[in-house]
Write an enzyme that holds these catalytic residues in place. Structure first.
Site, PDB file in Angstrom:
ATOM      1  N   ARG A 120       5.898  66.335  17.463  1.00  0.00           N
ATOM      2  CA  ARG A 120       7.056  67.022  18.326  1.00  0.00           C
ATOM      3  C   ARG A 120       6.701  67.685  19.388  1.00  0.00           C
ATOM      4  O   ARG A 120       5.479  68.150  19.503  1.00  0.00           O
ATOM      5  CB  ARG A 120       7.891  67.929  17.214  1.00  0.00           C
ATOM      6  CG  ARG A 120       9.473  67.517  17.122  1.00  0.00           C
ATOM      7  CD  ARG A 120      10.243  68.382  15.931  1.00  0.00           C
ATOM      8  NE  ARG A 120      10.957  69.133  16.806  1.00  0.00           N
ATOM      9  CZ  ARG A 120      10.908  70.490  16.792  1.00  0.00           C
ATOM     10  NH1 ARG A 120      10.313  71.209  16.340  1.00  0.00           N
ATOM     11  NH2 ARG A 120      12.027  71.038  17.437  1.00  0.00           N
ATOM     12  N   LYS A 185       0.363  73.583   7.879  1.00  0.00           N
ATOM     13  CA  LYS A 185       0.837  72.169   8.083  1.00  0.00           C
ATOM     14  C   LYS A 185       0.435  71.343   7.077  1.00  0.00           C
ATOM     15  O   LYS A 185      -0.837  70.714   7.127  1.00  0.00           O
ATOM     16  CB  LYS A 185       0.807  72.057   9.429  1.00  0.00           C
ATOM     17  CG  LYS A 185       1.353  70.889  10.042  1.00  0.00           C
ATOM     18  CD  LYS A 185       2.563  71.019  10.927  1.00  0.00           C
ATOM     19  CE  LYS A 185       3.169  69.838  11.447  1.00  0.00           C
ATOM     20  NZ  LYS A 185       4.378  70.066  12.208  1.00  0.00           N
ATOM     21  N   ARG A 320       9.027  80.669  14.048  1.00  0.00           N
ATOM     22  CA  ARG A 320       7.613  81.371  13.389  1.00  0.00           C
ATOM     23  C   ARG A 320       8.189  82.124  12.297  1.00  0.00           C
ATOM     24  O   ARG A 320       9.045  82.929  12.546  1.00  0.00           O
ATOM     25  CB  ARG A 320       7.017  81.739  14.595  1.00  0.00           C
ATOM     26  CG  ARG A 320       6.791  81.220  15.612  1.00  0.00           C
ATOM     27  CD  ARG A 320       5.343  80.248  15.808  1.00  0.00           C
ATOM     28  NE  ARG A 320       5.384  79.360  16.447  1.00  0.00           N
ATOM     29  CZ  ARG A 320       5.003  79.212  17.789  1.00  0.00           C
ATOM     30  NH1 ARG A 320       4.540  80.467  18.108  1.00  0.00           N
ATOM     31  NH2 ARG A 320       4.878  78.445  18.690  1.00  0.00           N
TER      32      ARG A 320
HETATM   33  C1  BTN Z   1       5.433  66.944  13.963  1.00  0.00           C
HETATM   34  O1  BTN Z   1       5.436  67.658  13.273  1.00  0.00           O
HETATM   35  O2  BTN Z   1       5.290  67.390  15.303  1.00  0.00           O
HETATM   36  C2  BTN Z   1       5.702  65.352  14.026  1.00  0.00           C
HETATM   37  C3  BTN Z   1       4.646  64.752  13.630  1.00  0.00           C
HETATM   38  C4  BTN Z   1       4.805  63.075  13.461  1.00  0.00           C
HETATM   39  C5  BTN Z   1       3.498  62.159  13.264  1.00  0.00           C
HETATM   40  C6  BTN Z   1       3.938  61.010  13.086  1.00  0.00           C
HETATM   41  S1  BTN Z   1       2.871  60.036  12.346  1.00  0.00           S
HETATM   42  C7  BTN Z   1       3.615  58.534  12.288  1.00  0.00           C
HETATM   43  C8  BTN Z   1       4.436  58.699  13.663  1.00  0.00           C
HETATM   44  N1  BTN Z   1       3.689  58.076  15.036  1.00  0.00           N
HETATM   45  C9  BTN Z   1       3.586  58.906  15.633  1.00  0.00           C
HETATM   46  O3  BTN Z   1       3.019  58.847  16.708  1.00  0.00           O
HETATM   47  N2  BTN Z   1       4.155  60.290  15.352  1.00  0.00           N
HETATM   48  C10 BTN Z   1       4.742  59.968  14.026  1.00  0.00           C
END
Ligand code: BTN
Length: 323
Positions: A120, A185, A320
């Site tokens: 994100r 995380k 946070r």
């Molecule tokens: C976050 O917490 O910031 C979201 C992470 C999302 C990661 C997943 S892995 C599969 C899909 N492909 C990506 O490039 N991102 C999501």
């Protein structure tokens, strides 16, 4: 010869001689040696010992379409008729975005590694080979409108409950889409829209879960993190995890279409990592401090600040815990 052919043989973590590998794959020992060099470019550590051959520094539980399909419920098999397993992609979300809609049911893309995994708010998602889950699926919604925020929460609930079911007790959610364990995380969800908010919208739902990633593989991650295997009371099979996720998504996504987020609200409150705790909300230059009250029935974050409770929608907000 493709890299995944040799990886399949080496995945057991045992020694295989260059000669034996060459015979199985029908190529010369020199071609094997070259291929081993390419595995190192994928971040896989291969040790080579004279007289014994090559072996991976740790075995890999490779994703297998066959095993995943064996564990799928009939509902999930109907919901997700097209599963695509890739070895290396840029991002599984992008792989599906570039794939046009053709109305033949939801598509799922899984990969062993992402070279441009995205999180994100423009962040990188560290995605080493064979260690985690990188999975995206496309779901078509009618008139999703403002319900999109709730969808991200609904997917988070489904993933957290799946992990708990497989033995990772204590997995929790941080609004809007972080999977946490003890503040570290464990995974996240990235929703991306195609089309308009009115009419039919294709939503690409990307799910990333750290499963057996080790410290060296995750060294670029700029926050505290954990892998599911570290917190789980039994060995985790990535194939079983994928199948169980799809089985549960095949239940929760249709239910979300009918009930919206309000049908999931209680389940969120039970998994919320920060409910009742002091928090800080960062929105660009603006900071709000207060006590988290969980979420509303629309999936907005509720913060008690002074006497008043205010509701916040996701977007460019960062939440946070205040320690
Ligand atoms: C976050 O917490 O910031 C979201 C992470 C999302 C990661 C997943 S892995 C599969 C899909 N492909 C990506 O490039 N991102 C999501």
């Amino acid at each position: 010869m493709e890299a995944n052919q040799i990886i399949k043989i080496l995945a057991d973590g045992k020694f295989h001689s260059g000669e034996a590998l060459g015979q199985i794959l029908g190529v010369s020992r020199a071609a094997i040696w070259k291929q081993i060099g390419q595995l190192e470019e994928l971040g896989l550590q291969v040790s080579s010992v004279r007289g014994k051959g090559y072996r991976l520094s740790q075995p890999i539980d490779l994703l297998s379409m066959e095993i995943i399909e064996q564990h799928l419920s009939s509902k999930a098999a109907n919901c997700f008729p097209r599963l695509d397993l890739q070895s290396v992609v840029g991002s599984t979300n992008d792989a599906l975005k570039n794939h046009g809609a053709d109305g033949k049911g939801a598509m799922v893309c899984l990969a062993e590694m992402q070279t441009a995994g995205r999180g994100r708010r423009g962040r990188q998602w560290v995605s080493p080979y064979g260690s985690n889950i990188y999975m995206s699926l496309v779901w078509e919604f009618n008139e999703i409108g403002g319900a999109l925020d709730g969808l991200s929460l609904c997917v988070g609930i489904t993933v957290a409950e799946t992990l708990r079911h497989l033995g990772c007790a204590g997995v929790a959610l941080k609004w809007p889409n972080d999977l946490l364990f003890g503040g570290r995380k464990l995974g996240g969800i990235l929703l991306e829209l195609e089309g308009e908010l009115t009419g039919t919208t294709r939503v690409v739902i990307g799910i990333g879960i750290n499963v057996v990633m080790n410290r060296a593989q995750g060294q670029e991650i700029d926050q505290d993190w954990v892998s599911a295997q570290e917190i789980c009371d039994k060995p985790i099979s990535r194939n079983q995890l994928v199948a169980e996720l799809l089985n549960r998504l095949a239940e929760s996504l249709p239910a979300f279409e009918v009930q919206g987020f309000s049908g999931f609200w209680e389940r969120w409150q039970a998994l919320d990592a920060l409910i009742g705790l002091p928090v800080r909300l960062l929105m660009g230059n603006r900071v709000v401090e207060g006590v988290s009250q969980g979420v509303s029935e629309q999936g907005e974050l509720l913060i008690l600040s002074g006497e008043a409770v205010s509701a916040y929608r996701a977007g460019e907000i960062s939440l946070r815990a205040v320690r």
